[in-house]
Design a protein around this motif. Structure first.
Motif, PDB file in Angstrom:
ATOM      1  N   SER A 264       0.853   1.586  -8.830  1.00  0.00           N
ATOM      2  CA  SER A 264       1.661   2.295  -7.840  1.00  0.00           C
ATOM      3  C   SER A 264       0.824   2.540  -6.593  1.00  0.00           C
ATOM      4  O   SER A 264      -0.374   2.821  -6.672  1.00  0.00           O
ATOM      5  N   CYS A 265       1.472   2.385  -5.427  1.00  0.00           N
ATOM      6  CA  CYS A 265       0.750   2.468  -4.153  1.00  0.00           C
ATOM      7  C   CYS A 265       0.201   3.881  -3.921  1.00  0.00           C
ATOM      8  O   CYS A 265       0.925   4.864  -4.018  1.00  0.00           O
ATOM      9  N   LYS A 266      -1.090   3.928  -3.611  1.00  0.00           N
ATOM     10  CA  LYS A 266      -1.750   5.224  -3.429  1.00  0.00           C
ATOM     11  C   LYS A 266      -1.352   5.848  -2.092  1.00  0.00           C
ATOM     12  O   LYS A 266      -1.326   7.069  -1.943  1.00  0.00           O
ATOM     13  N   VAL A 267      -1.063   4.967  -1.119  1.00  0.00           N
ATOM     14  CA  VAL A 267      -0.776   5.460   0.229  1.00  0.00           C
ATOM     15  C   VAL A 267       0.563   6.218   0.266  1.00  0.00           C
ATOM     16  O   VAL A 267       0.666   7.311   0.812  1.00  0.00           O
ATOM     17  N   CYS A 268       1.605   5.608  -0.332  1.00  0.00           N
ATOM     18  CA  CYS A 268       2.932   6.215  -0.235  1.00  0.00           C
ATOM     19  C   CYS A 268       3.399   6.824  -1.557  1.00  0.00           C
ATOM     20  O   CYS A 268       4.501   7.378  -1.633  1.00  0.00           O
ATOM     21  N   ASN A 269       2.539   6.679  -2.603  1.00  0.00           N
ATOM     22  CA  ASN A 269       2.906   7.178  -3.925  1.00  0.00           C
ATOM     23  C   ASN A 269       4.210   6.573  -4.440  1.00  0.00           C
ATOM     24  O   ASN A 269       5.029   7.260  -5.064  1.00  0.00           O
ATOM     25  N   GLU A 271       6.755   5.386  -2.679  1.00  0.00           N
ATOM     26  CA  GLU A 271       7.915   5.511  -1.780  1.00  0.00           C
ATOM     27  C   GLU A 271       8.175   4.202  -0.999  1.00  0.00           C
ATOM     28  O   GLU A 271       9.307   3.911  -0.636  1.00  0.00           O
ATOM     29  N   GLY A 272       7.122   3.446  -0.733  1.00  0.00           N
ATOM     30  CA  GLY A 272       7.234   2.234   0.077  1.00  0.00           C
ATOM     31  C   GLY A 272       6.589   2.440   1.435  1.00  0.00           C
ATOM     32  O   GLY A 272       6.951   3.380   2.163  1.00  0.00           O
ATOM     33  N   CYS A 273       5.636   1.585   1.778  1.00  0.00           N
ATOM     34  CA  CYS A 273       4.955   1.688   3.076  1.00  0.00           C
ATOM     35  C   CYS A 273       4.444   0.307   3.473  1.00  0.00           C
ATOM     36  O   CYS A 273       4.700  -0.673   2.773  1.00  0.00           O
ATOM     37  N   SER A 274       3.713   0.230   4.579  1.00  0.00           N
ATOM     38  CA  SER A 274       3.284  -1.088   5.055  1.00  0.00           C
ATOM     39  C   SER A 274       2.211  -1.696   4.142  1.00  0.00           C
ATOM     40  O   SER A 274       2.126  -2.911   3.991  1.00  0.00           O
ATOM     41  N   VAL A 275       1.404  -0.845   3.517  1.00  0.00           N
ATOM     42  CA  VAL A 275       0.348  -1.355   2.630  1.00  0.00           C
ATOM     43  C   VAL A 275       0.957  -2.075   1.423  1.00  0.00           C
ATOM     44  O   VAL A 275       0.522  -3.150   1.032  1.00  0.00           O
ATOM     45  N   CYS A 276       2.008  -1.493   0.861  1.00  0.00           N
ATOM     46  CA  CYS A 276       2.640  -2.102  -0.321  1.00  0.00           C
ATOM     47  C   CYS A 276       3.850  -2.936   0.078  1.00  0.00           C
ATOM     48  O   CYS A 276       4.632  -3.353  -0.772  1.00  0.00           O
ATOM     49  N   LYS A 277       3.989  -3.201   1.339  1.00  0.00           N
ATOM     50  CA  LYS A 277       5.108  -3.974   1.897  1.00  0.00           C
ATOM     51  C   LYS A 277       6.463  -3.412   1.455  1.00  0.00           C
ATOM     52  O   LYS A 277       7.391  -4.148   1.113  1.00  0.00           O
TER      53      LYS A 277
HETATM   54 ZN   LIG Z   1       2.888   2.061  -0.219  1.00  0.00          ZN
END
Ligand SMILES: [Zn+2]
Length: 344
Positions: A264-269, A271-277
């Motif tokens: 799971s993306c650490k940046v957005c937890n 939610e979805g963000c640019s790091v995890c596209k």
């Molecule tokens: Zn993310």
């Protein structure tokens, strides 16, 4: 003759006093006291003297010789002393000068990541194995269920030394070698970190040389749930206790079934963000249950033995962990980049 000797002494002493050079002093000594020197020259005339004069002149000559010798010795001592003094002054250490800074190096970020992963798996009972980077076609492809005409070979084109010798495209050959080495006990639990090569054009995410860590666990009763448990522990230890993992179906020629693992993306937890596209998940590694053909080829009965294997790229893990956007940063050895991670 007496006057000659007195003059000679005076002249010699003057020259000795004037010189400031040890070599010149030596030549003065030779010029006055040597076999062909002035004093000897004067004394040659002794034969012409009367019996009464001879001892007087002889005595005088001796005292002249002694006077010159003493003067030379004193001067020599003085010059040597001065030379020593000069040397000591020149080479003196100024203890009040500030020291030159010593730049302590540190392990390369990739080395640190690899060691961190090694420690983690050693803690779970895995052994660390290494193998040759110049590998045979058999171990790199065939023993891993990739016969000569297999299309998956295209994805792993490499550098060939001969038709049968190549630079390994993955660390999987070490798994095949280890399975053969453990043919008797049939219990393998290992990881193999190392450099691998592909015929790739270098860009921000590709390199013709990179690092890989693969793992293999073969024994009786090894299940997919064991794989999931190990990978979950690995992800949480490396990326944080709050990370979730998910396994997606995938394809690798040497595992069946095969999966890709995301965290799971650490940046957005999530939610979805640019790091995890926008997906909330980041792909970390590939894994799967060892293909029965691979087990058979290594001499393990697939009806009795089972196992799982996984492979990951330490570069990718380091890039995700530290927000590095270009894989080439690891290999260009820019000290400004590298030293940021000395205390990471
Ligand atoms: Zn993310």
């Amino acid at each position: 003759m007496k006057e000659q000797l007195e003059l000679l002494e005076k002249e010699a002493i003057e020259k000795i006093e004037q010189t400031a050079d040890i070599k010149e002093l030596q030549s003065i000594k030779v010029a006055y006291l040597g076999k062909k020197g002035s004093l000897t020259g004067v004394l040659r005339g002794m034969g012409k003297l009367s019996k009464e004069e001879r001892p007087v002149i002889g005595e005088l000559a001796n005292s002249v010789r002694e006077a010159i010798t003493t003067a030379i010795e004193q001067k020599n001592e003085g010059l040597e002393h001065a030379a020593l003094e000069e040397k000591l002054t020149d080479e003196a250490i100024d203890v009040t000068l500030p020291g030159r800074p010593v730049h302590a190096g540190g392990p390369h970020l990739l080395t640190k990541i690899v060691e961190e992963i090694e420690d983690l798996f050693i803690g779970m009972g895995f052994e660390v194995r290494e193998g040759p980077e110049v590998e045979t076609d058999y171990f790199n492809f065939e023993a891993l269920n990739l016969p000569k005409d297999h299309p998956a070979r295209d994805m792993q084109d490499t550098f060939y030394l001969t038709n049968e010798l190549l630079l390994r495209t993955h660390t999987s050959p070490v798994q095949a070698r280890t399975m053969q080495a453990y043919e008797d006990s049939k219990s393998v639990k290992m990881i193999c970190p190392g450099k691998v090569y592909r015929r790739d054009t270098d860009d921000a995410t590709h390199s013709h040389q990179f690092t890989q860590i693969e793992g293999l666990y073969v024994d009786k009763h090894v299940k997919m749930s064991d794989l999931k448990g190990i990978l979950d522990t690995f992800a949480k230890k490396l990326f944080g206790e709050d990370r979730e993992i998910r396994l997606r179906p995938s394809f690798f020629p040497f595992t069946e079934p095969s999966v890709e693992m995301d965290i799971s993306c650490k940046v957005c937890n999530g939610e979805g963000c640019s790091v995890c596209k926008g997906t909330g998940w980041i792909e970390i590694l590939g894994a799967g249950m060892v293909h029965p053909n691979v087990l058979s080829m290594a001499g393990y009965d697939p009806k009795v033995y089972s196992g799982f294997a996984f492979g990951m790229g330490p570069e990718r893990i380091a890039m995700l962990k530290y927000g590095i956007n270009d894989i080439r940063q690891f290999y260009t050895n820019d000290i400004r980049f590298l030293k940021q991670f000395h205390n990471a």
